[in-house]
Design a protein around this motif. Structure first.
Motif, mmCIF file in Angstrom:
data_model
loop_
_atom_site.group_PDB
_atom_site.id
_atom_site.type_symbol
_atom_site.label_atom_id
_atom_site.label_comp_id
_atom_site.label_asym_id
_atom_site.label_seq_id
_atom_site.Cartn_x
_atom_site.Cartn_y
_atom_site.Cartn_z
ATOM 1 N N GLU A 70 24.312 -28.196 -4.410
ATOM 2 C CA GLU A 70 24.661 -28.982 -4.824
ATOM 3 C C GLU A 70 24.135 -29.548 -3.016
ATOM 4 O O GLU A 70 23.312 -30.494 -2.559
ATOM 5 N N GLN A 71 24.897 -28.136 -2.195
ATOM 6 C CA GLN A 71 24.647 -28.436 -1.237
ATOM 7 C C GLN A 71 23.593 -28.053 -0.445
ATOM 8 O O GLN A 71 22.177 -28.373 0.739
ATOM 9 N N ASN A 72 22.692 -26.355 -1.385
ATOM 10 C CA ASN A 72 21.483 -25.989 -0.839
ATOM 11 C C ASN A 72 20.290 -27.239 -1.629
ATOM 12 O O ASN A 72 18.976 -26.876 -1.041
ATOM 13 N N ASN A 73 20.502 -27.808 -2.214
ATOM 14 C CA ASN A 73 19.894 -28.876 -2.604
ATOM 15 C C ASN A 73 19.701 -29.962 -1.951
ATOM 16 O O ASN A 73 18.121 -30.482 -1.868
ATOM 17 N N ARG A 74 20.590 -30.569 -1.338
ATOM 18 C CA ARG A 74 20.159 -31.365 -0.093
ATOM 19 C C ARG A 74 19.460 -31.064 0.230
ATOM 20 O O ARG A 74 18.332 -31.830 1.205
ATOM 21 N N ARG A 75 19.851 -29.444 1.556
ATOM 22 C CA ARG A 75 18.649 -28.796 2.549
ATOM 23 C C ARG A 75 17.519 -29.208 2.083
ATOM 24 O O ARG A 75 16.163 -29.199 3.099
ATOM 25 N N LYS A 76 17.126 -28.679 0.215
ATOM 26 C CA LYS A 76 15.354 -29.104 0.231
ATOM 27 C C LYS A 76 15.069 -30.325 -0.002
ATOM 28 O O LYS A 76 13.896 -31.128 1.020
ATOM 29 N N ASP A 77 15.875 -31.323 -0.381
ATOM 30 C CA ASP A 77 15.144 -33.109 0.079
ATOM 31 C C ASP A 77 15.122 -33.232 1.712
ATOM 32 O O ASP A 77 15.157 -34.279 1.722
ATOM 33 N N TRP A 78 15.936 -33.006 2.889
ATOM 34 C CA TRP A 78 15.773 -32.953 3.875
ATOM 35 C C TRP A 78 14.206 -32.714 4.200
ATOM 36 O O TRP A 78 13.580 -33.433 4.522
ATOM 37 N N GLU A 79 14.236 -32.013 3.937
ATOM 38 C CA GLU A 79 13.044 -30.786 3.735
ATOM 39 C C GLU A 79 11.715 -31.776 3.287
ATOM 40 O O GLU A 79 10.804 -32.183 4.179
ATOM 41 N N LYS A 80 12.006 -32.607 2.487
ATOM 42 C CA LYS A 80 10.683 -33.243 1.703
ATOM 43 C C LYS A 80 10.463 -34.544 2.002
ATOM 44 O O LYS A 80 9.835 -34.517 2.191
ATOM 45 N N ALA A 81 11.927 -34.482 2.549
ATOM 46 C CA ALA A 81 12.017 -35.941 3.520
ATOM 47 C C ALA A 81 11.478 -36.199 4.761
ATOM 48 O O ALA A 81 10.941 -37.052 4.911
ATOM 49 N N ASP A 82 10.922 -35.271 5.478
ATOM 50 C CA ASP A 82 10.677 -34.247 6.755
ATOM 51 C C ASP A 82 8.988 -34.926 6.479
ATOM 52 O O ASP A 82 8.536 -35.662 6.845
ATOM 53 N N VAL A 83 8.388 -34.189 4.490
ATOM 54 C CA VAL A 83 7.105 -33.477 4.991
ATOM 55 C C VAL A 83 6.585 -35.053 3.848
ATOM 56 O O VAL A 83 5.884 -35.596 4.381
ATOM 57 N N ILE A 84 7.660 -36.420 4.057
ATOM 58 C CA ILE A 84 6.966 -37.339 3.203
ATOM 59 C C ILE A 84 6.968 -38.363 4.633
ATOM 60 O O ILE A 84 6.251 -39.012 4.414
ATOM 61 N N ASP A 85 7.259 -38.184 5.000
ATOM 62 C CA ASP A 85 7.674 -39.247 6.662
ATOM 63 C C ASP A 85 6.837 -38.782 7.364
ATOM 64 O O ASP A 85 5.588 -39.633 7.566
ATOM 65 N N ARG A 86 5.542 -37.692 7.162
ATOM 66 C CA ARG A 86 5.052 -37.093 8.114
ATOM 67 C C ARG A 86 3.398 -37.476 7.079
ATOM 68 O O ARG A 86 2.298 -37.665 7.715
ATOM 69 N N GLY A 87 3.392 -37.914 6.208
ATOM 70 C CA GLY A 87 2.308 -38.281 4.861
ATOM 71 C C GLY A 87 2.155 -39.896 5.586
ATOM 72 O O GLY A 87 1.458 -39.807 5.807
ATOM 73 N N ILE A 88 2.972 -40.271 5.699
ATOM 74 C CA ILE A 88 3.083 -41.897 6.128
ATOM 75 C C ILE A 88 2.802 -41.539 7.440
ATOM 76 O O ILE A 88 1.750 -42.706 7.156
ATOM 77 N N GLU A 89 3.271 -41.380 8.573
ATOM 78 C CA GLU A 89 2.528 -41.014 9.255
ATOM 79 C C GLU A 89 1.351 -41.033 9.703
ATOM 80 O O GLU A 89 0.433 -41.631 9.809
ATOM 81 N N MET A 90 0.893 -39.992 8.668
ATOM 82 C CA MET A 90 -1.113 -39.346 8.338
ATOM 83 C C MET A 90 -1.940 -40.122 7.939
ATOM 84 O O MET A 90 -2.816 -40.716 8.661
#
Length: 75
Positions: free
Chosen positions: A14-34
């Motif tokens: 579950e900790q490993n999955n959280r890391r992926k979620d943070w990466e996706k959250a960063d991508v989504i934030d960048r997409g919103i800014e884009m």
């Protein structure tokens, strides 16, 4: 005399999955800014290229538009 070596804690799945979620959250934030800088279609294309599911893309970009329209209505 031998020194005790510290054991590193095992990474739980579950900790490993959280890391992926943070990466996706960063991508989504960048997409919103884009979307703000380059427009809706550029943001959608960017998010699709980073394997964000279509339902998530629609939701996050729509929420931003909904928030923006509420802000304008309040003025």
């Amino acid at each position: 005399m031998k020194q005790r070596q510290e054991k590193k804690p095992a990474v739980l799945p579950e900790q490993n999955n959280r890391r992926k979620d943070w990466e996706k959250a960063d991508v989504i934030d960048r997409g919103i800014e884009m979307e703000i800088d380059r427009g809706h279609f550029a943001a959608v294309r960017f998010l699709e290229e980073h394997d964000i599911r279509p339902d998530i893309i629609e939701r996050v970009l729509r929420q931003r538009l909904d928030r923006r329209s509420r802000t304008w209505d309040m003025m």
